[in-house]
Design a protein around this motif. Structure first.
Motif, PDB file in Angstrom:
ATOM      1  N   GLY A  20     -14.098 -30.795   3.847  1.00  0.00           N
ATOM      2  CA  GLY A  20     -14.090 -31.273   2.461  1.00  0.00           C
ATOM      3  C   GLY A  20     -15.386 -30.610   1.642  1.00  0.00           C
ATOM      4  O   GLY A  20     -15.473 -30.652   0.502  1.00  0.00           O
ATOM      5  N   ARG A  21     -16.370 -30.063   2.539  1.00  0.00           N
ATOM      6  CA  ARG A  21     -17.436 -29.405   1.631  1.00  0.00           C
ATOM      7  C   ARG A  21     -17.520 -27.568   2.187  1.00  0.00           C
ATOM      8  O   ARG A  21     -17.753 -26.873   1.121  1.00  0.00           O
ATOM      9  CB  ARG A  21     -18.673 -29.647   2.516  1.00  0.00           C
ATOM     10  N   PHE A  22     -16.694 -27.106   3.035  1.00  0.00           N
ATOM     11  CA  PHE A  22     -16.682 -25.723   3.500  1.00  0.00           C
ATOM     12  C   PHE A  22     -15.331 -25.405   3.172  1.00  0.00           C
ATOM     13  O   PHE A  22     -14.349 -26.210   3.382  1.00  0.00           O
ATOM     14  CB  PHE A  22     -17.108 -25.537   4.802  1.00  0.00           C
ATOM     15  N   THR A  23     -15.374 -23.915   2.791  1.00  0.00           N
ATOM     16  CA  THR A  23     -14.004 -23.377   2.547  1.00  0.00           C
ATOM     17  C   THR A  23     -13.764 -22.131   3.051  1.00  0.00           C
ATOM     18  O   THR A  23     -14.762 -21.180   2.620  1.00  0.00           O
ATOM     19  CB  THR A  23     -13.254 -23.480   1.060  1.00  0.00           C
ATOM     20  N   ILE A  24     -12.857 -21.858   4.052  1.00  0.00           N
ATOM     21  CA  ILE A  24     -12.721 -20.223   4.694  1.00  0.00           C
ATOM     22  C   ILE A  24     -11.719 -19.883   3.993  1.00  0.00           C
ATOM     23  O   ILE A  24     -10.404 -20.331   3.633  1.00  0.00           O
ATOM     24  CB  ILE A  24     -12.498 -20.320   6.210  1.00  0.00           C
ATOM     25  N   SER A  25     -11.683 -18.490   3.750  1.00  0.00           N
ATOM     26  CA  SER A  25     -10.611 -17.712   3.246  1.00  0.00           C
ATOM     27  C   SER A  25     -10.644 -16.189   3.442  1.00  0.00           C
ATOM     28  O   SER A  25     -11.761 -15.904   3.984  1.00  0.00           O
ATOM     29  CB  SER A  25     -10.842 -17.704   1.653  1.00  0.00           C
ATOM     30  N   LYS A  26      -9.733 -15.316   3.152  1.00  0.00           N
ATOM     31  CA  LYS A  26      -9.741 -14.215   3.440  1.00  0.00           C
ATOM     32  C   LYS A  26      -9.233 -13.481   2.045  1.00  0.00           C
ATOM     33  O   LYS A  26      -8.494 -13.690   1.346  1.00  0.00           O
ATOM     34  CB  LYS A  26      -8.900 -13.708   4.581  1.00  0.00           C
ATOM     35  N   ASP A  27      -9.768 -12.128   2.011  1.00  0.00           N
ATOM     36  CA  ASP A  27      -9.620 -11.300   0.981  1.00  0.00           C
ATOM     37  C   ASP A  27      -8.835  -9.861   1.728  1.00  0.00           C
ATOM     38  O   ASP A  27      -9.631  -9.397   2.194  1.00  0.00           O
ATOM     39  CB  ASP A  27     -10.567 -10.895   0.109  1.00  0.00           C
ATOM     40  N   SER A  28      -7.401  -9.953   1.474  1.00  0.00           N
ATOM     41  CA  SER A  28      -6.694  -8.880   2.331  1.00  0.00           C
ATOM     42  C   SER A  28      -7.298  -7.497   1.640  1.00  0.00           C
ATOM     43  O   SER A  28      -7.344  -6.510   2.427  1.00  0.00           O
ATOM     44  CB  SER A  28      -5.352  -9.129   2.306  1.00  0.00           C
ATOM     45  N   ALA A  29      -7.232  -7.349   0.514  1.00  0.00           N
ATOM     46  CA  ALA A  29      -7.654  -5.987  -0.258  1.00  0.00           C
ATOM     47  C   ALA A  29      -9.103  -5.507   0.182  1.00  0.00           C
ATOM     48  O   ALA A  29      -9.022  -4.217   0.239  1.00  0.00           O
ATOM     49  CB  ALA A  29      -7.558  -5.909  -1.784  1.00  0.00           C
ATOM     50  N   LYS A  30      -9.936  -6.397   0.339  1.00  0.00           N
ATOM     51  CA  LYS A  30     -11.252  -6.199   0.705  1.00  0.00           C
ATOM     52  C   LYS A  30     -11.350  -6.092   2.360  1.00  0.00           C
ATOM     53  O   LYS A  30     -12.674  -5.885   2.891  1.00  0.00           O
ATOM     54  CB  LYS A  30     -12.425  -6.968   0.164  1.00  0.00           C
ATOM     55  N   ASN A  31     -10.367  -6.574   2.849  1.00  0.00           N
ATOM     56  CA  ASN A  31     -10.562  -6.830   4.354  1.00  0.00           C
ATOM     57  C   ASN A  31     -11.796  -7.734   4.689  1.00  0.00           C
ATOM     58  O   ASN A  31     -12.662  -7.247   5.643  1.00  0.00           O
ATOM     59  CB  ASN A  31     -10.668  -5.497   4.999  1.00  0.00           C
ATOM     60  N   THR A  32     -12.209  -8.519   4.050  1.00  0.00           N
ATOM     61  CA  THR A  32     -13.079  -9.503   4.043  1.00  0.00           C
ATOM     62  C   THR A  32     -12.907 -11.063   4.287  1.00  0.00           C
ATOM     63  O   THR A  32     -11.895 -11.622   3.685  1.00  0.00           O
ATOM     64  CB  THR A  32     -14.230  -9.498   3.065  1.00  0.00           C
ATOM     65  N   LEU A  33     -13.831 -11.799   5.215  1.00  0.00           N
ATOM     66  CA  LEU A  33     -13.531 -13.308   5.562  1.00  0.00           C
ATOM     67  C   LEU A  33     -14.895 -13.757   4.642  1.00  0.00           C
ATOM     68  O   LEU A  33     -15.735 -13.276   4.825  1.00  0.00           O
ATOM     69  CB  LEU A  33     -13.670 -13.459   6.901  1.00  0.00           C
ATOM     70  N   TYR A  34     -14.362 -14.949   4.229  1.00  0.00           N
ATOM     71  CA  TYR A  34     -15.514 -15.730   3.355  1.00  0.00           C
ATOM     72  C   TYR A  34     -15.748 -17.019   4.109  1.00  0.00           C
ATOM     73  O   TYR A  34     -14.724 -17.543   4.523  1.00  0.00           O
ATOM     74  CB  TYR A  34     -15.166 -15.639   2.005  1.00  0.00           C
ATOM     75  N   LEU A  35     -16.814 -17.681   3.712  1.00  0.00           N
ATOM     76  CA  LEU A  35     -17.104 -19.040   3.871  1.00  0.00           C
ATOM     77  C   LEU A  35     -17.654 -19.495   2.687  1.00  0.00           C
ATOM     78  O   LEU A  35     -19.055 -19.265   2.638  1.00  0.00           O
ATOM     79  CB  LEU A  35     -17.841 -19.191   5.224  1.00  0.00           C
ATOM     80  N   GLN A  36     -17.128 -20.369   1.915  1.00  0.00           N
ATOM     81  CA  GLN A  36     -17.913 -21.017   0.654  1.00  0.00           C
ATOM     82  C   GLN A  36     -18.530 -22.417   1.226  1.00  0.00           C
ATOM     83  O   GLN A  36     -17.698 -23.307   1.646  1.00  0.00           O
ATOM     84  CB  GLN A  36     -16.908 -21.276  -0.339  1.00  0.00           C
ATOM     85  N   MET A  37     -19.753 -22.578   1.014  1.00  0.00           N
ATOM     86  CA  MET A  37     -20.257 -23.857   1.480  1.00  0.00           C
ATOM     87  C   MET A  37     -20.886 -24.431   0.369  1.00  0.00           C
ATOM     88  O   MET A  37     -21.768 -24.012  -0.381  1.00  0.00           O
ATOM     89  CB  MET A  37     -21.401 -23.573   2.597  1.00  0.00           C
ATOM     90  N   ASN A  38     -20.476 -25.641   0.255  1.00  0.00           N
ATOM     91  CA  ASN A  38     -20.889 -26.636  -0.879  1.00  0.00           C
ATOM     92  C   ASN A  38     -21.569 -28.015  -0.402  1.00  0.00           C
ATOM     93  O   ASN A  38     -21.362 -28.342   0.769  1.00  0.00           O
ATOM     94  CB  ASN A  38     -19.669 -27.004  -2.027  1.00  0.00           C
ATOM     95  N   SER A  39     -22.121 -28.480  -1.476  1.00  0.00           N
ATOM     96  CA  SER A  39     -22.949 -29.721  -0.915  1.00  0.00           C
ATOM     97  C   SER A  39     -23.710 -29.735   0.371  1.00  0.00           C
ATOM     98  O   SER A  39     -23.609 -30.276   1.370  1.00  0.00           O
ATOM     99  CB  SER A  39     -21.996 -30.965  -0.598  1.00  0.00           C
ATOM    100  N   LEU A  40     -24.254 -28.597   0.566  1.00  0.00           N
ATOM    101  CA  LEU A  40     -25.195 -28.309   1.915  1.00  0.00           C
ATOM    102  C   LEU A  40     -26.222 -29.333   2.307  1.00  0.00           C
ATOM    103  O   LEU A  40     -26.797 -30.090   1.491  1.00  0.00           O
ATOM    104  CB  LEU A  40     -25.874 -26.856   1.809  1.00  0.00           C
ATOM    105  N   LYS A  41     -26.499 -29.601   3.576  1.00  0.00           N
ATOM    106  CA  LYS A  41     -27.247 -30.571   4.091  1.00  0.00           C
ATOM    107  C   LYS A  41     -28.107 -30.087   4.991  1.00  0.00           C
ATOM    108  O   LYS A  41     -27.862 -28.822   5.609  1.00  0.00           O
ATOM    109  CB  LYS A  41     -26.322 -31.571   4.845  1.00  0.00           C
TER     110      LYS A  41
END
Length: 125
Positions: free
Chosen positions: A65-86
């Motif tokens: 509910g706070r973090f989101t993992i995703s991939k961008d195929s065009a950039k061959n890159t993995l992401y981790l969006q981290m919100n409401s950090l503790k």
């Protein structure tokens, strides 16, 4: 050369956000199960978020509910969006890739992952 290179860590106040990136080279990230792990001082490495080769995502209860993992195929890159950090999110964050087959029950088992990045420090204070 097969490698993963993380970036995007830093110092952030509680409640803030960060986005981590993991650039893959030497293989196609979208075809692999990949994940984010973290390790705090004195603690074991723990799985945070996983994205399977079919795009299905899984999260540790502590970040759901706070973090989101995703991939961008065009950039061959993995992401981790981290919100409401503790403050308890403070750790070195690593991206990792499975280079073979993986079962669902192995997603958060660090020994399943054969390729690791160098890690990026995230400090919430």
């Amino acid at each position: 050369h097969v490698q993963l290179v993380e970036s995007g860590g830093g110092l952030v106040q509680p409640g803030g956000s960060l986005r981590l990136s993991c650039a893959a080279s030497g293989f196609t990230a979208s075809r692999r199960c990949m994940g984010w792990f973290r390790q705090a001082p004195g603690k074991e490495r723990e799985g945070v978020a996983v994205i399977a080769s079919d795009g299905i995502t899984s999260y540790a209860d502590s970040v759901n509910g706070r973090f989101t993992i995703s991939k961008d195929s065009a950039k061959n890159t993995l992401y981790l969006q981290m919100n409401s950090l503790k403050p308890e999110d403070t750790a070195v964050y690593y991206c990792a890739a499975v280079l073979g087959q993986v079962r669902n029950d192995q997603y958060f088992d660090a020994s399943t992952y054969r390729l690791w990045g160098q890690g990026t420090q995230v400090t919430v204070s």
